[in-house]
Design a protein around this motif. Structure first.
Motif, PDB file in Angstrom:
ATOM      1  N   ASN A   1      -2.210   6.652  -9.732  1.00  0.00           N
ATOM      2  CA  ASN A   1      -3.146   5.607  -9.321  1.00  0.00           C
ATOM      3  C   ASN A   1      -4.469   6.263  -8.931  1.00  0.00           C
ATOM      4  OD1 ASN A   1      -4.252   3.198  -8.619  1.00  0.00           O
ATOM      5  ND2 ASN A   1      -3.165   2.993  -6.669  1.00  0.00           N
TER       6      ASN A   1
ATOM      7  N   ASN B   1       0.767   4.943  -2.244  1.00  0.00           N
ATOM      8  CA  ASN B   1      -0.337   4.795  -3.196  1.00  0.00           C
ATOM      9  C   ASN B   1       0.068   3.914  -4.376  1.00  0.00           C
ATOM     10  OD1 ASN B   1      -3.004   5.275  -3.988  1.00  0.00           O
ATOM     11  ND2 ASN B   1      -2.407   6.962  -5.332  1.00  0.00           N
TER      12      ASN B   1
ATOM     13  N   THR C   1       0.815  -1.227   0.000  1.00  0.00           N
ATOM     14  CA  THR C   1       0.000   0.000   0.000  1.00  0.00           C
ATOM     15  C   THR C   1       0.844   1.271   0.000  1.00  0.00           C
ATOM     16  OG1 THR C   1      -0.082  -0.012   2.426  1.00  0.00           O
ATOM     17  CG2 THR C   1      -1.857  -1.167   1.268  1.00  0.00           C
TER      18      THR C   1
END
Length: 602
Positions: A525, A291, A288
């Motif tokens: 993203n 991002n 994670t």
């Protein structure tokens, strides 16, 4: 340099050309075709008291500019250290990766990764032991990631490019584990903007239980011989492959961790090691940091097309018979007893008696049947018959093994998924001469589902038990499944081709190559223009028409002709019927006769 007062300053330096090479035979190589740089690595940390070793091979975008835009390609399961120990990099290398991209049929992915205007420095990770514990090789990958981050060159505008990591097959689960371990346990920056899981067994891999039973049977026969120890010693001295280790690949740590269903020496299913690994992986989750964008490629058919056989179907059959002729009968009085000594099979001692010798053999493997059904999935038998004085038959079973399926298991072998081609290509054989008459009958379905689509996409994130319907579903990147059968990947692509079939495991093809190229050339993203994979409208295409065509009858296909979709009608034989519109999705047909209508849709 001219100073403000008008004075000129000059500088000069000496340039030495160490290797002047005339490049030939490489029409699309901008920076030369010399061998890439290879660097050995040892993991910074040990797992269970041992450290992993491996190599990286770097194919620079521009060697003069150094390492700027890293694409780390992490190889999958590689048993080359067992099957081809003489090969330094095992059975898969950066050359295989480049060849896969080159022959993909996708000009876009070739431009991004291989051609003159390629955008990345490719760093290919080779395991020294490609069947070791996934965690151990994961720690090696963490070491490589840290090295890459420490050795990047600055971009022209300043700063450093983030990594992209492409994990192929087993490399996909190792990459996921390593990135997440760096984030959680170590609290380190991996500086990775995108993780690509390419047909990776996020929920496990499948090898037919019947094939595992066959390997177990062959291993048992090998160990019964009186020469296996000498063979193993000779292979060790000469650096050749060990037959025992080759027949035991399913017992390697990585095999047991990844196999959805592992068959033990008794023919029973024991998934304890796999379940432990899946629990660890599920608890870790997905990277994670910063991002990061997590995307996936599955080589399973978007249309959910299953493998070309039914559950429980026969996928391998080898049977035949060998018998001696009169001259062979005489020589067999020496050869067969000697064979019995070497192979540790006392039944062949009957060969010392005068008479004819017959050997019958039969090996049959079946796919896993439907859940709840019970049937034999493996049979292996060799028998020896001695016709004493050419009159009295005495039969001895040399070996026989029969295994039934585990009826609680799903028929993974036939599901849609990245498929493995066994590469076995044996034709029927018939030989007759003065010594022997021999025949072999062979039938084989060469492919099976290796990475089922739900495993590659981690459907349900391993939080729910998937059923038969889940494995038969269609998975379309443009319309991802909803919770609780969702995927953790922000984007994914499955296989689509003219035959709507499954594709070779970790294979690049035109569709997934174009899709990946679009992902790789964008940052963010989500990226500004993410590729959307959706060919579901083409899964059920058929021509709507009456069997009997009269003057002015209508035929149609369920597509909309537009800027990106064309239809072209044709009839065979030609000249019997005419189309009112040969490029419309619905048209009239006139004429009289028997024809085959074809609608070609692009």
């Amino acid at each position: 340099m001219q100073l403000s007062g008008g004075q000129f300053l000059y500088s000069h330096s000496q340039v030495k050309i160490k290797n002047a090479i005339v490049e030939t035979g490489c029409t699309n190589c901008r920076f030369g075709n010399t061998n890439p740089e290879t660097i050995p690595f040892t993991a910074d940390e040990a797992f269970q008291g041992a450290t992993a070793n491996g190599f990286i091979t770097i194919r620079y975008r521009d060697a003069d500019l150094g390492l700027r835009r890293p694409l780390i390609v992490v190889e999958g399961f590689d048993a080359g250290h067992i099957t081809s120990p003489e090969l330094r990099f095992g059975s898969s290398t950066i050359d295989d990766f480049n060849e896969n991209v080159f022959f993909s049929g996708s000009p876009a992915i070739n431009d991004v990764l291989l051609n003159n205007f390629r955008e990345y420095d490719i760093i290919y990770v080779d395991w020294r032991n490609g069947t070791d514990f996934l965690q151990r090789n994961g720690l090696l990958l963490e070491t490589i990631i840290r090295w890459v981050n420490a050795n990047k060159e600055q971009l022209p505008g300043g700063g450093f490019a983030d990594n992209v990591i492409l994990g192929q097959s087993m490399g996909g689960v190792i990459s996921r584990w390593a990135l997440r371990d760096m984030e959680t346990r170590l609290g380190q920056q991996h500086h990775t903007r995108m993780f690509i899981s390419m047909d990776a067994p996020q929920q496990g891999a499948n090898v037919p239980a019947s094939y595992q039973n066959l390997a177990r049977h062959m291993r048992s026969l090998y160990l019964q011989t009186n020469v296996w120890g000498g063979v193993e010693l000779f292979q060790w001295i000469t650096g050749g492959p060990s037959p025992l280790r080759a027949l035991s690949i399913a017992d390697r740590p990585a095999s047991r961790q990844m196999l959805i269903n592992w068959v033990n020496g008794s023919g029973n299913t024991d998934n304890s090691v796999h379940d432990q690994w899946q629990t660890e992986l599920r608890n870790l989750g997905y990277p994670t940091q910063n991002n990061i964008r997590n995307i996936a490629i599955s080589n399973g058919a978007e249309c959910g097309t299953t493998q070309p056989f039914a559950p429980g179907a026969e996928i391998l059959n080898i049977n035949g018979k060998a018998n001696t002729r009169f001259l062979g009968d005489l020589l067999g009085q020496i050869a067969f007893p000697l064979t019995g000594v070497l192979l540790g099979q006392g039944g062949f001692y009957l060969g010392v008696l005068p008479g004819r010798n017959d050997i019958n053999y039969e090996f049959i493997a079946n796919a896993q049947p439907q859940q709840g059904a019970s049937q034999r999935i493996y049979r292996g038998k060799i028998s020896y018959t001695k016709k004493i004085l050419w009159l009295i038959p005495v039969t001895v079973t040399i070996t026989e093994r029969n295994n039934n399926n585990n009826s609680s298991l799903l028929p993974y072998d036939y599901y849609a998924g990245g498929e493995i081609n066994t590469g076995v290509n044996i034709n029927d054989i018939n030989i007759q001469n003065a010594l022997i008459k021999f025949n072999l009958n062979f039938s084989h379905i060469p492919t099976f589902s290796f990475i089922p689509t739900p495993s590659a996409l981690d459907i349900g994130l391993n939080n729910i038990a998937l059923n038969n319907g889940d494995y038969l579903s269609r998975y379309v990147g443009g319309t991802p499944p909803a919770v609780p059968r969702n995927t953790p990947f922000q984007n994914f692509v499955t296989a689509f081709n003219n035959q709507r079939r499954n594709e070779q495991h970790i294979g690049f093809f035109q569709r997934n190559g174009d899709w990946l190229a679009q992902e790789l050339t964008q940052v963010g993203n989500p990226p500004p223009n993410p590729p959307i994979a959706n060919c579901s409208a083409f899964c059920d295409l058929q021509i709507s028409a009456d069997n009997q065509i009269c003057s002015g009858s209508q035929v149609s296909v369920p597509v909309t002709v537009g800027p990106t979709t064309t239809v072209t009608w044709s009839a065979s034989p030609a000249g019997i019927v005419q189309f009112g519109c040969s490029t419309c999705s619905q048209t009239t047909v006139t004429g009289n006769g028997t024809v085959t209508l074809t609608a070609t849709i692009t």
